[in-house]
Design an enzyme around this catalytic site. Sequence first.
Site, PDB file in Angstrom:
ATOM      1  N   CYS B 146      31.001   8.645  62.313  1.00 44.15           N
ATOM      2  CA  CYS B 146      30.769  10.029  61.524  1.00 44.15           C
ATOM      3  C   CYS B 146      29.883   9.963  60.418  1.00 44.15           C
ATOM      4  O   CYS B 146      30.313   8.975  59.563  1.00 44.15           O
ATOM      5  CB  CYS B 146      32.131  10.512  61.331  1.00 44.15           C
ATOM      6  SG  CYS B 146      32.062  12.015  60.345  1.00 44.15           S
ATOM      7  N   CYS B 168      33.241  13.694  63.240  1.00 48.43           N
ATOM      8  CA  CYS B 168      34.648  13.978  63.340  1.00 48.43           C
ATOM      9  C   CYS B 168      35.453  15.157  63.064  1.00 48.43           C
ATOM     10  O   CYS B 168      34.880  15.796  62.216  1.00 48.43           O
ATOM     11  CB  CYS B 168      34.961  12.712  62.699  1.00 48.43           C
ATOM     12  SG  CYS B 168      35.574  12.792  61.076  1.00 48.43           S
ATOM     13  N   CYS B 191      25.816  24.600  60.793  1.00 49.68           N
ATOM     14  CA  CYS B 191      26.069  23.227  60.981  1.00 49.68           C
ATOM     15  C   CYS B 191      26.058  22.282  59.681  1.00 49.68           C
ATOM     16  O   CYS B 191      25.304  22.616  58.950  1.00 49.68           O
ATOM     17  CB  CYS B 191      25.047  22.735  62.026  1.00 49.68           C
ATOM     18  SG  CYS B 191      24.996  20.774  62.548  1.00 49.68           S
ATOM     19  N   CYS B 259      45.880  56.042  52.643  1.00 47.91           N
ATOM     20  CA  CYS B 259      46.730  55.787  51.821  1.00 47.91           C
ATOM     21  C   CYS B 259      46.732  56.932  50.542  1.00 47.91           C
ATOM     22  O   CYS B 259      47.050  56.915  49.451  1.00 47.91           O
ATOM     23  CB  CYS B 259      46.095  54.417  50.893  1.00 47.91           C
ATOM     24  SG  CYS B 259      44.300  55.050  50.181  1.00 47.91           S
ATOM     25  N   CYS B 317      47.092  68.260  28.906  1.00 46.96           N
ATOM     26  CA  CYS B 317      46.417  69.583  28.356  1.00 46.96           C
ATOM     27  C   CYS B 317      45.837  69.241  27.277  1.00 46.96           C
ATOM     28  O   CYS B 317      46.224  68.376  26.669  1.00 46.96           O
ATOM     29  CB  CYS B 317      47.868  70.302  28.361  1.00 46.96           C
ATOM     30  SG  CYS B 317      47.486  72.081  27.430  1.00 46.96           S
ATOM     31  N   CYS B 335      37.364  69.973  20.971  1.00 49.10           N
ATOM     32  CA  CYS B 335      36.663  70.346  19.829  1.00 49.10           C
ATOM     33  C   CYS B 335      37.239  70.012  18.654  1.00 49.10           C
ATOM     34  O   CYS B 335      36.666  70.307  17.383  1.00 49.10           O
ATOM     35  CB  CYS B 335      36.011  71.727  20.233  1.00 49.10           C
ATOM     36  SG  CYS B 335      37.358  72.817  19.855  1.00 49.10           S
ATOM     37  N   CYS B 349      34.255  75.348  24.883  1.00 49.98           N
ATOM     38  CA  CYS B 349      34.379  73.954  24.912  1.00 49.98           C
ATOM     39  C   CYS B 349      33.559  73.426  26.056  1.00 49.98           C
ATOM     40  O   CYS B 349      33.496  72.312  26.168  1.00 49.98           O
ATOM     41  CB  CYS B 349      35.883  73.375  24.983  1.00 49.98           C
ATOM     42  SG  CYS B 349      36.342  73.123  23.306  1.00 49.98           S
TER      43      CYS B 349
HETATM   44 ZN   LIG Z   1      23.469  20.822  64.118  1.00 49.26          ZN
HETATM   45 ZN   LIG Z   2      43.128  53.590  51.382  1.00 49.39          ZN
HETATM   46 ZN   LIG Z   3      34.206  12.197  59.590  1.00 48.99          ZN
END
Ligand SMILES: [Zn+2]
Ligand SMILES: [Zn+2]
Ligand SMILES: [Zn+2]
Lengths: 151, 519
Positions: B146, B168, B191, B259, B317, B335, B349
């Site tokens: 390997c 491996c 890869c 939710c 409020c 204000c 306001c």
């Molecule tokens: Zn490859």
């Molecule tokens: Zn959600």
């Molecule tokens: Zn290996």
Amino acid sequence: MASMEKRLQKELQALLRDPPLGVTVDSDKTSRSLSEWTVDLEGAPGTLYQGEKFQLAFKFGPRYPFESPQVIFTGSNIPVHPHVYSNGHICLSILTDDWSPALSVQSVCLSIVSMLSSCKEKKRPPDNSIYVKTCSKNPKNTKWWYHDDTV
Amino acid sequence: MDSEEDMLYDEESDHGSSDNEDDDFVDMGIESEQGSASQETTIDDFSYEVLSPELIVQHMVDCIKEVNTVVQLPATTTRILLSHFRWDKEKLMERYYDGDQDQLFSEAHVVSPGRKMSASFKPSSSSRKNTRSAAAAAASAENIECEICTLTYPQGMMTGLECGHRFCTACWTEYLTTKIIDEGMGQTISCAAHGCDILVDDATVMSLVKDSKVRLKYQHLITNSFVECNRQLRWCPAPDCGRAVKVNYPDARPVTCQCGHTFCFSCGETWHDPVKCKWLRRWIKKCDDDSETSNWIAANTKECPKCHVTIEKDGGCNHMVCKNQSCKADFCWVCLGPWEPHGTSWYNCNRFDEDEAKKARDSQEKSRSALQRYLFYCNRYMNHMQSLKFEHKLYSMVRQKMEEMQQHNMSWIEVQFLKKAVDILCLCRQTLMFTYVFAFYLKRNNQSIIFEDNQKDLENATEQLSEYLERDITSDIIVDVKQKVQDKTRYCESRCKVLLDHVHEGYEKDLWEYQDEKY
Ligand SMILES: [Zn+2]
Ligand SMILES: [Zn+2]
Ligand SMILES: [Zn+2]
Ligand SMILES: [Zn+2]
């Protein structure tokens, strides 16, 4: 991970036994835990860096080789190159985004040698001064915009 | 692994086999036919449904199946192709039948199924370093090294994708785990070989990764990209909700998740009628950038205008009564003026007085006036937002009150007016909040004056309703209060509708003019 230490051990042995041209591991400066290596590089003959000597510092994290090593130029001579910052940081995609666990210390060294060899004009990256002032100590923390790699 | 690739989404395959039975990703796909259907809401021709995490996976599986009835590829390959086309089925079909298929596969980073046979015997052109192991794989029965861990294994313990690169299984698992957990990668894991861009498919991940935490993260990453790429889907932005909303066509419309959160389908922000997504986005950016705004939020305390005791707003409020017993000043939170005039017909306001602004411009720099203008609108926007945050407090207070009343011979039906009042109050506050964003970008014209009158009227009524609800409603006075609250609720609801209808009409007839781009 014990098997990974084994891989570093094997890589070291292979490099000591059968080093590629211009690449030498400094075994004195390589830590016993193997987590930090120093590698001497020599500029290839017939290139702008012919005869120059450089030093690379490798740092391996616990997840090497699944995470990339941290690689920077150290020492007194930092190559003047469009992808090498004056603080030693290197803009090279295989060191971050394009890292593969199938790469090795040797393949990284060879990529860096070939990056130096293909250089046509010795100069710093255009953003060198600002980058060096603002960057993180670890080049892996930099979000690199890879420069045109034909340089 | 190659033989397992169909198992992920294929109902017919034997999913009871031992190495698959803990596979919830697979199970979700298999159970897709029985999955509970969600309810669909339709307004005009716009309809949407809320998808639970399970339904999202089912929907993804359905998309894959639908395409597969036509293209007849392994489901995992189809998934990669679909995500390459951002889940646009039509686009995929079009390219699949009209274009160069080999090029399509290589763009999507999968090995063309037609080339599979040859690929397993010769490494793809992008492989430079693996020639040795691929060749060894073909030789069979031999022990292979390997390339990652440098240990040797019998051929059966080496595995890989269609590209032919083999490592491996332990290294594969470690590699995938690092990508998923440390790098948060899902559908873009390629890869492990250097320079090989062939993508790892879901079946491969599921067969190699056994840690349930990693598997769950992977599933989440895949469904996340499915939702994010799909123009008809959007995650509910409520924290920890995990549901997504599916619409029949994307539009700036309010959608309500299970939710309870209502948001704009187009931009994902809280439903923001009457302002358009574009202006709201700009406003939010401005608020984030502006230190004045954050200062305002941080300093959500004010001094009593009379005795200068610090007062924190703890209710919705705007009518404030200083808690300092020796002061007890009545004033308006917005204000800081005395409350008296606010209680009656005029309520000033809501409007940035343009005359005043003109004066300010004369005496001060222009930039200062722009800042004041901004702060004026921001202040009112934040104020309604702040009040909305007390919404849940108000609901629980009202719920309690409703229970009390039911014990004093009022029926359940008879006390519902209180909940309705809070519903309307929140609706009005939310609308008002966004009217200030709308107004900030609006240029003054005849229509904007009508708009500001509507805004003023709604704001006035909303504050009154808010004050009724905050008052101590005891069962003795309930009969009097009920009529007042009901009337005010109805009034607020109708004013809110009038305001929104007017703005919508303006959109349709193109009546609104906007401020210069500088804001
Ligand atoms: Zn490859
Ligand atoms: Zn959600
Ligand atoms: Zn290996
Ligand atoms: Zn929106």
